[in-house]
Scaffold this active site. Structure first.
Site, PDB file in Angstrom:
ATOM      1  N   LYS A 110      61.899  22.571  51.919  1.00  0.00           N
ATOM      2  CA  LYS A 110      61.525  21.136  51.648  1.00  0.00           C
ATOM      3  C   LYS A 110      60.693  20.950  50.204  1.00  0.00           C
ATOM      4  O   LYS A 110      60.458  22.087  49.959  1.00  0.00           O
ATOM      5  CB  LYS A 110      60.514  20.730  52.551  1.00  0.00           C
ATOM      6  N   GLY A 222      59.195   1.438  60.046  1.00  0.00           N
ATOM      7  CA  GLY A 222      59.743   1.853  58.805  1.00  0.00           C
ATOM      8  C   GLY A 222      61.180   1.221  58.752  1.00  0.00           C
ATOM      9  O   GLY A 222      61.843   1.172  59.572  1.00  0.00           O
ATOM     10  N   TYR A 223      61.307   0.609  57.437  1.00  0.00           N
ATOM     11  CA  TYR A 223      62.800  -0.181  57.215  1.00  0.00           C
ATOM     12  C   TYR A 223      63.456   0.418  55.853  1.00  0.00           C
ATOM     13  O   TYR A 223      63.910  -0.121  54.943  1.00  0.00           O
ATOM     14  CB  TYR A 223      62.433  -1.535  57.298  1.00  0.00           C
ATOM     15  N   GLY A 224      63.408   1.749  55.880  1.00  0.00           N
ATOM     16  CA  GLY A 224      63.917   2.338  54.612  1.00  0.00           C
ATOM     17  C   GLY A 224      65.527   2.712  55.065  1.00  0.00           C
ATOM     18  O   GLY A 224      66.042   2.013  55.968  1.00  0.00           O
ATOM     19  N   ASN A 225      65.920   3.747  54.577  1.00  0.00           N
ATOM     20  CA  ASN A 225      67.300   4.194  54.889  1.00  0.00           C
ATOM     21  C   ASN A 225      67.291   4.383  56.228  1.00  0.00           C
ATOM     22  O   ASN A 225      68.418   3.756  56.700  1.00  0.00           O
ATOM     23  CB  ASN A 225      67.775   5.638  54.078  1.00  0.00           C
ATOM     24  N   GLY A 227      65.130   3.498  58.994  1.00  0.00           N
ATOM     25  CA  GLY A 227      64.952   2.299  59.950  1.00  0.00           C
ATOM     26  C   GLY A 227      66.103   1.179  59.664  1.00  0.00           C
ATOM     27  O   GLY A 227      66.630   0.537  60.820  1.00  0.00           O
TER      28      GLY A 227
HETATM   29  N1  LIG Z   1      66.946   9.916  55.057  1.00  0.00           N
HETATM   30  C1  LIG Z   1      66.985  10.880  55.816  1.00  0.00           C
HETATM   31  O1  LIG Z   1      68.172  11.413  55.848  1.00  0.00           O
HETATM   32  C2  LIG Z   1      65.990  11.647  56.692  1.00  0.00           C
HETATM   33  C3  LIG Z   1      66.542  12.745  57.419  1.00  0.00           C
HETATM   34  C4  LIG Z   1      65.626  13.026  58.396  1.00  0.00           C
HETATM   35  C5  LIG Z   1      64.350  12.615  58.762  1.00  0.00           C
HETATM   36  N2  LIG Z   1      64.097  11.541  57.890  1.00  0.00           N
HETATM   37  C6  LIG Z   1      62.809  10.870  58.021  1.00  0.00           C
HETATM   38  O2  LIG Z   1      62.790   9.577  58.338  1.00  0.00           O
HETATM   39  C7  LIG Z   1      61.497   8.991  57.861  1.00  0.00           C
HETATM   40  C8  LIG Z   1      62.071   7.848  56.895  1.00  0.00           C
HETATM   41  O3  LIG Z   1      62.859   8.388  55.808  1.00  0.00           O
HETATM   42  P1  LIG Z   1      63.880   7.328  54.887  1.00  0.00           P
HETATM   43  O4  LIG Z   1      64.833   8.282  54.361  1.00  0.00           O
HETATM   44  O5  LIG Z   1      64.219   6.104  55.720  1.00  0.00           O
HETATM   45  O6  LIG Z   1      62.844   6.992  53.863  1.00  0.00           O
HETATM   46  P2  LIG Z   1      62.727   5.666  52.842  1.00  0.00           P
HETATM   47  O7  LIG Z   1      61.976   5.834  51.525  1.00  0.00           O
HETATM   48  O8  LIG Z   1      64.046   5.108  52.760  1.00  0.00           O
HETATM   49  O9  LIG Z   1      61.767   4.485  53.820  1.00  0.00           O
HETATM   50  C9  LIG Z   1      60.648   4.853  54.267  1.00  0.00           C
HETATM   51  C10 LIG Z   1      60.169   3.544  54.784  1.00  0.00           C
HETATM   52  O10 LIG Z   1      58.790   3.663  55.483  1.00  0.00           O
HETATM   53  C11 LIG Z   1      58.357   2.555  55.339  1.00  0.00           C
HETATM   54  N3  LIG Z   1      56.729   3.011  55.298  1.00  0.00           N
HETATM   55  C12 LIG Z   1      56.017   3.565  54.318  1.00  0.00           C
HETATM   56  N4  LIG Z   1      54.693   3.888  55.021  1.00  0.00           N
HETATM   57  C13 LIG Z   1      54.755   3.232  56.084  1.00  0.00           C
HETATM   58  C14 LIG Z   1      53.485   3.016  57.058  1.00  0.00           C
HETATM   59  N5  LIG Z   1      52.454   3.623  56.742  1.00  0.00           N
HETATM   60  N6  LIG Z   1      53.734   2.162  57.970  1.00  0.00           N
HETATM   61  C15 LIG Z   1      55.076   1.623  58.221  1.00  0.00           C
HETATM   62  N7  LIG Z   1      56.134   1.946  57.572  1.00  0.00           N
HETATM   63  C16 LIG Z   1      55.729   2.664  56.374  1.00  0.00           C
HETATM   64  C17 LIG Z   1      58.470   2.192  53.806  1.00  0.00           C
HETATM   65  O11 LIG Z   1      58.026   0.897  53.646  1.00  0.00           O
HETATM   66  C18 LIG Z   1      60.161   2.235  53.905  1.00  0.00           C
HETATM   67  O12 LIG Z   1      60.452   1.069  54.635  1.00  0.00           O
HETATM   68  C19 LIG Z   1      60.878  10.075  57.068  1.00  0.00           C
HETATM   69  O13 LIG Z   1      59.789  10.688  58.088  1.00  0.00           O
HETATM   70  C20 LIG Z   1      61.970  10.882  56.844  1.00  0.00           C
HETATM   71  O14 LIG Z   1      61.194  12.415  56.701  1.00  0.00           O
HETATM   72  C21 LIG Z   1      65.174  11.114  56.977  1.00  0.00           C
END
Ligand SMILES: NC(=O)c1ccc[n+]([C@@H]2O[C@H](COP(=O)([O-])OP(=O)(O)OC[C@H]3O[C@@H](n4cnc5c(N)ncnc54)[C@H](O)[C@@H]3O)[C@@H](O)[C@H]2O)c1
Length: 420
Positions: A110, A222-225, A227
């Protein structure tokens, strides 16, 4: 400056505690156990970046290679203001267990940089991404360590990183990074792979529990990729009603269900889900305790802990975030009979399609999206059943089941290689 996590929520201490518990149950060889308590290698880097104003800003970053007994280290790079070496160590350990649970020929790593991407311009982000790769590039390679996106890193950032690494090598080596745009050797189906893998797991769990998910309520933190794609797929593939979602600014609730396309338009226009017309505001903590069938944590670590686990009403928790529940929470959730699909399994769709991307890059032939979905579904189902079988065999909760499965696989590889 680096921010230390609160003592009882330190992710690396949690990761070790989880390992220790699994090791005790299977009476793991002490030497194998001791190796697995430590990252094999880690690099701390200091990164000067010229900002748009002309001044130089100093950033701090890390790359941790936790264990590569089963294959090259694999794991994302996070850009986050609260990043710390212990978070990166924990995430690297979890990647090691995750690739082993999925039976991928990979280890775990990581990376992270302490930065606030929201306050940076596109040009500053590009300079930081390239400078990070110039610093950690010596640890990377197709057979050594292959990064990917994570929180606040995107396919565009992966493209800059692949480009910088290729310049350093003197030839194109796009396969050194996954989660790239399709035009640069990305895999079809990588964009929603983490969410999709989680949804496949929820479908398996519902079958196991005899639940009909159609019309049932879901909440997503969480509403990124991850969510936002979970919202789309929970509706499309499971027929669920997503009643509550949140991001770092707060949450929104509508008992009739939230429309994915309209909410995406709102988020793109305003930068947040908050203020979505027709929905009520909800705090992030309240979202976790709502009366829903499925709860999807998809943001940060340790949000479900000793202080709120007792209030959780969901029947099923699908851990899309890494490390969203602490060991104290695990005990409480298990005693309440809540079915947890642990992160090591639930969010492994991303690394699985990243692995597919590495395979496609290495033989230069690319699969159709349906092909990727079909292969992902097969991998997720197999891993789901294996975790469930292991948890039942040892009469433990699913996270410990996943740990036992993974630790045994990594320990076997170390033994075969003659490390222990
Ligand atoms: N992207 C991937 O392929 C992947 C794979 C495995 C695990 N993950 C995990 O999934 C989670 C989200 O990753 P992602 O890629 O969607 O990230 P991202 O950056 O696209 O989105 C993150 C989201 O979390 C929100 N957020 C941040 N702080 C917050 C809080 N205190 N309360 C509520 N929401 C909050 C942000 O506003 C955003 O909507 C992380 O834990 C990441 O490690 C991601």
């Amino acid at each position: 400056m680096q921010t230390e996590a609160a003592p009882d929520h330190n992710p690396f201490r949690i990761a070790r505690k989880q390992l220790d518990e699994a090791a005790d149950i299977i009476q793991l060889d002490p030497a194998a156990h001791e190796i697995l308590r430590w990252p094999l290698r880690e690099l701390h880097v200091t990164i000067p970046v010229k900002m748009d104003s002309g001044c130089i800003k100093i950033f701090h970053g890390f790359r941790v290679q936790y264990n590569d007994a089963r294959g090259p280290n694999k794991g994302g790079v996070r850009f986050h203001p609260d990043e710390s070496i212990d978070t990166v160590r924990a995430l690297a350990a979890w990647m090691t267990w995750k690739t082993a649970v999925m039976d991928l020929p990979l280890g775990g790593g990581k990376g992270g940089v302490i930065c606030d991407t929201k306050s940076m311009s596109n040009d500053e982000l590009e300079r930081l991404s390239r400078a990070y790769i110039r610093q950690v590039g010596r640890m990377l390679g197709l057979e050594k360590d292959v990064p990917a996106p994570d929180m606040y890193t995107t396919p565009q950032i992966m493209a800059w990183m692949a480009d910088e690494y290729s310049f350093m090598q003197g030839n194109n080596e796009f396969g050194v990074v996954t989660g790239k745009p399709l035009e640069l050797g990305g895999s079809a189906g990588r964009g929603d792979a983490t969410a999709r893998g989680g949804i496949y797991c929820v479908r398996e769990a519902a079958e196991l529990l005899g639940m009909n998910l159609s019309g049932m309520k879901a909440a997503i933190q969480g509403y990124g990729n991850v969510g936002s794609n979970t919202h789309k797929l929970a509706v499309e593939l499971l027929g669920m009603r997503v009643v509550c979602v949140s991001d770092s600014q707060g949450g929104i609730y509508n008992p009739e269900g939230l429309d994915h396309a309209e909410l995406m338009t709102h988020k793109q226009a305003t930068g947040s889900v908050t203020g979505f017309p027709g929905a009520l505001p909800v705090a992030n903590e309240e979202l976790l305790e709502l009366d829903v069938a499925v709860l999807f944590p998809a943001a940060l670590e340790s949000v479900i802990n000793g202080s709120n686990a007792g209030n959780i009403k969901a029947i099923l928790i699908a851990e899309l975030a890494n490390g969203p529940a602490t060991p104290e929470a695990d005990k409480i959730l298990y005693s309440k009979g809540i079915h947890v699909i642990p992160d090591l399994l639930c969010n492994a769709g991303g690394v699985t399609v990243s692995y597919f991307e590495m395979v496609q890059n290495s033989y230069g032939y690319y699969w159709e999206e349906e092909d990727v979905h079909r292969r992902l579904e097969k991998k997720m189902k197999t891993a789901f059943r294996k975790v469930n079988e292991t948890a039942r065999k040892y009469n433990v909760h699913n996270r410990l089941g996943a740990y036992i499965l993974a630790v045994e696989r990594v320990a076997d590889a170390m033994k075969l290689r003659g490390w222990v």
